[in-house]
Each structure stands twice: as structure tokens, then as C-alpha cells.
Enzyme design. Structure first.
Site: not given
Length: 759
Positions: A36, A219
Site C-alpha cells: 500500500t 491494487d
């Protein structure tokens, strides 16, 4: 020269990903590797260093929560609000785009989005209009097939039916889409599919969106399905500035349509993509990472990763063999209390993970009995689940026919044609006459006037006769026969299909019913009467008040564990048929997905991992007397990584060791990337120091069947009866058998009384 603020504190691989040039970039991020941070810093890097206007960047992930966190981090890095920065889920992005383009599809701009309940209501209307019997062809199952087709970009005209049910789905699919259009509505799958179709078919529109987005970032790329993969390709073309972060080893959502092979396809779809591995872990000790590597190294179609950490070796994983699930729960509880008092852990530091929701019951009961607070993640407490409450209501009414709450709950569950008006009329009648429910049911046989229609009276009498027969079984102590008669004569398992949204949900509900039956089996074994059994269940049923305690043990399925981390993790139920789940043997790559699920569980742990399995378990056999084999995944773990050597696991290892030492035709499997590096001494200078600390696992040996048992052969077992072999493993040491009366079991080939049948 000082380090750039956006790469400060990052390791070389993370920095390489953040600062990568234009073009396709694939970041394979191991668990706990800071993905992240890499993704958000990459966005900030593009804006600050590449001068990409923030409104020309599109980043997609899978949850609104993750999208919000990503946006917050980017704005914190840049010190400014980024209005126009496209960070969101696939669905929210497409919904926003389609507001402008809906008319090209024949919709009005003010179209509505149907949620799952809306979809169910519409599909039932369509099924009814087409005169299809919903009892034979479950609308929920039809909708699940339609959803799967949309995720594969299959339109109604292209849908191929392989059987009669497929023909029904094809017919409903077309009518369902027309009904959606008439209602000016799209379901969630339509949002993605319609956007992809527009981009594919409209050159002007495709060029406009491609010009709009200079950079596309994704992601959790391993969780994308086909339509999402196509959407990313279309939006990123022709410049192909696409940056994806994922890990095929953590792909655990195939049941939702996710396809981990998209990670592999990425390399084929783009010419010379940059591939960066994030292998340094910031969460777990090295022993935990080595256990995880040992688990996942057996999977194919993956990029090996040399997971390493600077957090030290830590403790070995502890393995425990329990007699049954109750002893397993007591063991977990005992370890938690010892670690709290001896090592200073709080309750919130512990997570207990399992494969199916039904497994939580034994843990919940142990925690409640000992006053240990816990929170149940992603599920409802065992005793709060609809199907469990239904079956307990049947048992309570059998014990006490005056139990009005239980009577009202199950009088028409499963449906037996007794509507609300008939039930109200019956209850008003017995109330005005001063009768109990039992007396009222008996009065139905009399010839006197009743406030019920003839049909309703017959249906109440039919129920009364069932209730009477179950009470007779209870009186003679045949509680299991009574339970099985309830589920059979009410067709309760078929009812679970009707109330479940997906087949997987129906299976989960059925598992819960069988778990309750297993509890009843224990009651029979200990000669516990029905009233004592019901009293015991009532004592542990009311657990909701525990959920508000912030310092509580976390109970969750392995599927719910993704993205979480805990100092101490217990993974329970490591038995063949549970993990890996018995359904996985029937699915392509099913066992590999189960192995990834185990891998995800192990890598949630920071300091300690406990692995447990039970010698016998009530969950699937419904009885509690059937022995279980330890999970084949445990045999993948090298002894030097484990603390504890249970007898059954030791026997499994001996069988494998003997087979490995006595075979003449051993063929080494391909070594992992780390093994190749270490053997060839070609480790790159930047990572040689770290990699030198990692112990390579010896290459496995190919196995063959030395036992003489063959797939397809009929066999016999003294406890399970006759069955058919569907698999042979570990050189014939273990045989998978689908028994006629006991389902799938794994048997040691040399088990006493286990033999082939002459045909």
C-alpha cells in the site's frame, strides 16, 4: 545526494517500484511487504516528479474503505487535496462513467443500480413470467450462473448450455436483461460489462477515455476477473502506462470469479513489462515466513518469492493433535491464557482462524464457558444463524409443545402451506379457548367447528402427526434418528438451497446443521437427555454482548483474514476434507486455492503460529465418531520449522520418507528461484547477504503409486463400507475414497481392513 522524500525509508525493491518509468509494471508483493505504501507513493511520484495531472490518474481497488485509505495517504504525502483524482472501486468508477454514456446503451442517464435483493426480486418475476417452476430451478442458482457469465463477458446470445438447466439459464438470462432495461436499471455486473462493451464497440468513446487517463494503477490485481482485466487493458491503451500490484500466492476468491492467472496473463499481454518483486516482510518472523514458503512452494503457475525479514527467526510453529474439536478449543483457550499471563499479551492480540463458519461453534462455546471475550468477524454467531435457530426450535417444540415462540418459528419452515392468516386464526382460537398449543393440535382431530379452512386444518393435522412421531423417537432416546427424520421429512436441506443466495452459502448452512447434529451425537454418547442438551445450548447461545468488548479474541474464517494481522494466530481444523475442503478435490486448481488460503492464514501472524487438527470431528460426518486424517498441507512443512510431532502426522511423514528412500525412479521437481540461486551461487549482490540467511528447502521427489490401489477401483473399509477410489497420493500411502454412505475420506493404504473389492 540525499534520498528523495517519497522513497525515504523504502527498501531498494520498493524504491524501484515507486520510481519505475512509463510502460507496463507488474509488482509482485509478498505478504507484509508494504504494497500500500508503494502504491500510494507511486501515485504521488507520478504527480510530483512526472508532472502527471492528478485528474489524469486512475487508481482502482476492491473496497471503498481501501480506496478511501489510499486517497488519504496520497493527499498526506502531497500535502494537498486532490480533487479529480480518480481513486475508487471498479464498480464506482464504471457507474460514474456510465452516467454520461448510458444513452449509448439504450438507458436513460438517471438509471438505477439494483443490489442483490433487487436482483432476486426481479429474477423471481422473470421466472414466474416464463412459467418456470422455482422449486425445480432455484432462482438464486440461475442468477449466480448469469453473474458468472457476465464476469466472463458472455452475453445472452453467446451463452452455451451444456444441460437442461443451462437451457433454463439461457432463457432467463435474455428475459432478465430485457427486464433490467425496461426498468432502466443495471445490476453490479452490468456496470463493468456495459463499460467494457462500450469501449470495445465505440472507437470515439474509447479514444476519449484513453486520452483522459495517462496512468492506470490497480491494487490486488490477483483478485480481478476477466471483465476487470479487459477494462484495465482498454483504459491503459495505447501507451500502456499500467502499474499493477498483486500476489498470485494470495489469490483466494475464485468463488467470486477472481482469476489469479491474470497476473500471469499480464506478462503475455504487454511487451517486456517491468517485473519487481517485493520480498522483504515487515510483519512476521523468519520462521513464520519459512512455514509460509513451505506451504506455497508446492503450487504451480507462480513466481517463487524469497520472503525474508529483519525481525529475527522467532519461534517455530507449534503443531497440536487434539482428540476432537472440543479438546482443540480447550487447547487454544489454554494457550491464550498462558500467553496472556506469562508473556503479557492482550486478548486482542489473538486470532483463531478456520476454514468454515461452522467451525466457530466449538470455539464460541469454550470461550463463553470460560468468560473469554471474543469478536466474530464476517459472520454471525453459531447460535444466531438462521438454520441453527430453526433446528433448535424444532427440538424445543418436541420437548415442549407449549413453546409458542418455537412453534411460530417453524410451523411453516420449510413451507407447508400454512399462511399468516391461518396461523393467526389457530393462535386466536386456542387463546380464546384457553388451550395450549399441544391441546389445540389434538383438538384438530375432533369433529367440532374450527376457525380454519378444510385445507388449513389438514395441513395443521399433518404437522401434528409429524410432531407426535418425533416425540416418540425422543422418548425412546433415539435423538439422532429424530434429528435425521426432521431434516428428511421436512426436506430441510432443499429448503437451505431456496433461502441461500449462492450454492456456497447453501453448503455453509448445511454444514452448520450437521455441526448441530454432531453436538447431538455427543449428547447421545454421554447419555444426555434432550432437555439437558437444550439447556446446555441455551447457556452458550446468547453471546452477542461479548462483541462490544474492545479487548477480545478475534474469531474468523481464513477468507476473512485477508488484509489483517495479529501477534498470535491459531489455524484450526487442519484436516483432510476441511483444509483442503472436500469440495476442492472436485474443482480445477481447487487444492491449490486451498493451499493459498492456508498461506494467507500463516502470513497474518507476527510472532507466533499454532496449527491444530483433530483426531475426530463432528463437522462433516455429523456423528463425531469418524476419525480424520491430518491435512496433506502439514506434510509439506519441514520438521525443523515445527515444534511438536503428533503421532498421526509422524506416521504420515514416515510413509512419505519410506516411499522417498525406496523408489528407484525419483525425479526431482524444478527447484524454486531461491534454490536455483543458492545452488548456482548466482544470487544478486544486492540481496546475497539476506538470502544467505534463508534455509532452502530440499527439492521434492516425484511420486508414484506403490500400493496397488488404482483410481476408479472399488474398495471396502470396515467402518465406512464400500466406495470408489478417486485419487492416490504420496506414492500410494494415502488413498482418497468416495464412500457410498460416508462421502469423501482419505485413508492410509495400509489401514487395517482396507482392501480392494473384486469386480
Amino acid at each position: 545526494m540525499g534520498q528523495h522524500p517519497l522513497t525515504e525509508g523504502m527498501n531498494p525493491q520498493q524504491a524501484a517500484a515507486i520510481t519505475a518509468g512509463d510502460g507496463p509494471v507488474l509488482v509482485l508483493a509478498g505478504p507484509g511487504s508494504g504494497k500500500t505504501s508503494v502504491l500510494t507513493r507511486r501515485i504521488a511520484w507520478l504527480i510530483r516528479e512526472h508532472q502527471v495531472p492528478h485528474h489524469r490518474i486512475m487508481a482502482v481497488t476492491f473496497t471503498n474503505k481501501a480506496a478511501g485509505e489510499m486517497r488519504g495517504r496520497v493527499e498526506a504525502l502531497l500535502g494537498d487535496r486532490m480533487r479529480g483524482l480518480q481513486i475508487g472501486t471498479f464498480h464506482s468508477a464504471c457507474a460514474r462513467f456510465l452516467r454520461r454514456e448510458a444513452e449509448l446503451l439504450g438507458y436513460r442517464r438517471e438509471y438505477v443500480i439494483y443490489d442483490s435483493d433487487d436482483q432476486q426480486a426481479l429474477i423471481k418475476q422473470v421466472v414466474k413470467r416464463l412459467d418456470i417452476d422455482p422449486k425445480r430451478y432455484n432462482p438464486r442458482a440461475i442468477l449466480a450462473k448469469i453473474s458468472a457469465a457476465k464476469n466472463e463477458m458472455i452475453l445472452p446470445a453467446q451463452f452455451q448450455s451444456l444441460d437442461y438447466f443451462g437451457e433454463i439459464v439461457k432463457q432467463v438470462y435474455g428475459a432478465y436483461q430485457h427486464a433490467l432495461l425496461d426498468a432502466n436499471a443495471m445490476d453490479f455486473d452490468d456496470l463493468l460489462l456495459n463499460m467494457v462493451l462500450l469501449l470495445k464497440e465505440n472507437d470515439r468513446l474509447r479514444e476519449a477515455y484513453q486520452n483522459r487517463f495517462a496512468q492506470v494503477l490497480v491494487d490486488e490485481f490477483q483478485d480481478t476477473n476477466k471483465v476487470q482485466y479487459e477494462l484495465v487493458k482498454l483504459l491503459a491503451a495505447p501507451q500502456d502506462n499500467v502499474f499493477v500490484v498483486g500476489d498470485e500466492d494470495q489469490a483466494i476468491y475464485a468463488f467470486r470469479g477472481a482469476d489469479y492467472r491474470n497476473v500471469l496473463r499480464f506478462r503475455d499481454s504487454y511487451r517486456d513489462p517491468a517485473v519487481i518483486l517485493l520480498e522483504q516482510n515487515y510483519r512476521s518472523t523468519q520462521h513464520i515466513l519459512d512455514v509460509a514458503r513451505a506451504v506455497i512452494d508446492s503450487n504451480r503457475n507462480r513466481t517463487p518469492k524469497a520472503l525474508h525479514t529483519e525481525l529475527g527467526r522467532g519461534e517455530r510453529a507449534k503443531v497440536f493433535e487434539a482428540y476432537d474439536e472440543r479438546y482443540e478449543a480447550e487447547y487454544v483457550l489454554e494457550q491464550i491464557q498462558q500467553l496472556r499471563h506469562g508473556d503479557g499479551f492482550d486478548y486482542r492480540d489473538f486470532a483463531v482462524m478456520y476454514r468454515t463458519n461452522a467451525q466457530s461453534r466449538a470455539m464460541e462455546q469454550a470461550f463463553v464457558n470460560n468468560g473469554v471475550p471474543y469478536v466474530l468477524v464476517g459472520g454471525v454467531g453459531f447460535y444466531k444463524r438462521r438454520e441453527v435457530k430453526d433446528m433448535l426450535a424444532y427440538l424445543r417444540l418436541i420437548h415442549n409443545t407449549d413453546d409458542r415462540v418455537s412453534f411460530e418459528r417453524i410451523i411453516n419452515v420449510p413451507t407447508r402451506g400454512i399462511g399468516k392468516k391461518s396461523l393467526a386464526a389457530f393462535l386466536d382460537w386456542i387463546s380464546s379457548a384457553g388451550l395450549s398449543i399441544g391441546d389445540g393440535l389434538n383438538r384438530l382431530y375432533d369433529d367440532g367447528p374450527l376457525p380454519l379452512t378444510t385445507g388449513a386444518r389438514k395441513r395443521f393435522i399433518a404437522f401434528a402427526e409429524l410432531l407426535s412421531s418425533w416425540q416418540e423417537l425422543a422418548q425412546v432416546g433415539d435423538l439422532l434418528g429424530m434429528f435425521d427424520d426432521i431434516t428428511a421429512r421436512t426436506r430441510y436441506y432443499l429448503h437451505l438451497d431456496d433461502i441461500s443466495k449462492f450454492p456456497e452459502e447453501a453448503t455453509e448452512r448445511a454444514d452448520n446443521v450437521r455441526e448441530l447434529r454432531g453436538l447431538l451425537q455427543y449428547a447421545v454418547e454421554y447419555e444426555q437427555p434432550l432437555h439437558e442438551f437444550l439447556a446446555e445450548q441455551s447457556l452458550v447461545a446468547d453471546v452477542d454482548s461479548l462483541k462490544d468488548d474492545a479487548d477480545a479474541v478475534t474469531l474468523l474464517t481464513l477468507h476473512s483474514a485477508k488484509g489483517l494481522e495479529f501477534p498470535v494466530v491459531f489455524i484450526t481444523g487442519l484436516e483432510t476434507g476441511i483444509l483442503p475442503h472436500f469440495r476442492s478435490y472436485e474443482e480445477v486448481d481447487g487444492v491449490e486455492e486451498e493451499r493459498r488460503l492456508f498461506y494467507v492464514g500463516v502470513t497474518r501472524a507476527k510472532q507466533k503460529v499454532y496449527l491444530s487438527y483433530a483426531f475426530r470431528r463432528a463437522l462433516y460426518n455429523g456423528g463425531g465418531g469418524t476419525t480424520n486424517s491430518p491435512s496433506e498441507f502439514l506434510a509439506d512443512l519441514p520438521v525443523h520449522l515445527l515444534d511438536g510431532s503428533p503421532t498421526t502426522l509422524a506416521s504420515l511423514r514416515r510413509g512419505q520418507s519410506y516411499e522417498a528412500q525406496t523408489r528407484w525412479d525419483r525425479v526431482s521437481t524444478s527447484p524454486s528461484r531461491l534454490e536455483s540461486d543458492l545452488r548456482s551461487k548466482s544470487v544478486s549482490p544486492s540481496s546475497s547477504k539476506i538470502r544467505s540467511k534463508i534455509i532452502p528447502f530440499p527439492g521434492g521427489a516425484a511420486v508414484s503409486n506403490e500400493s496397488g490401489f488404482k483410481v476408479g477401483a472399488r474398495v471396502s473399509h470396515p467402518e465406512f463400507g464400500a466406495g470408489k477410489i478417486i485419487g492416490v497420493e504420496s506414492g500410494g500411502v494415502i488413498v482418497s475414497v468416495l464412500f457410498d454412505d460416508h462421502g469423501l475420506k482419505k485413508i492410509f493404504a495400509d489401514a487395517e481392513g482396507f482392501k480392494a473389492l473384486d469386480e
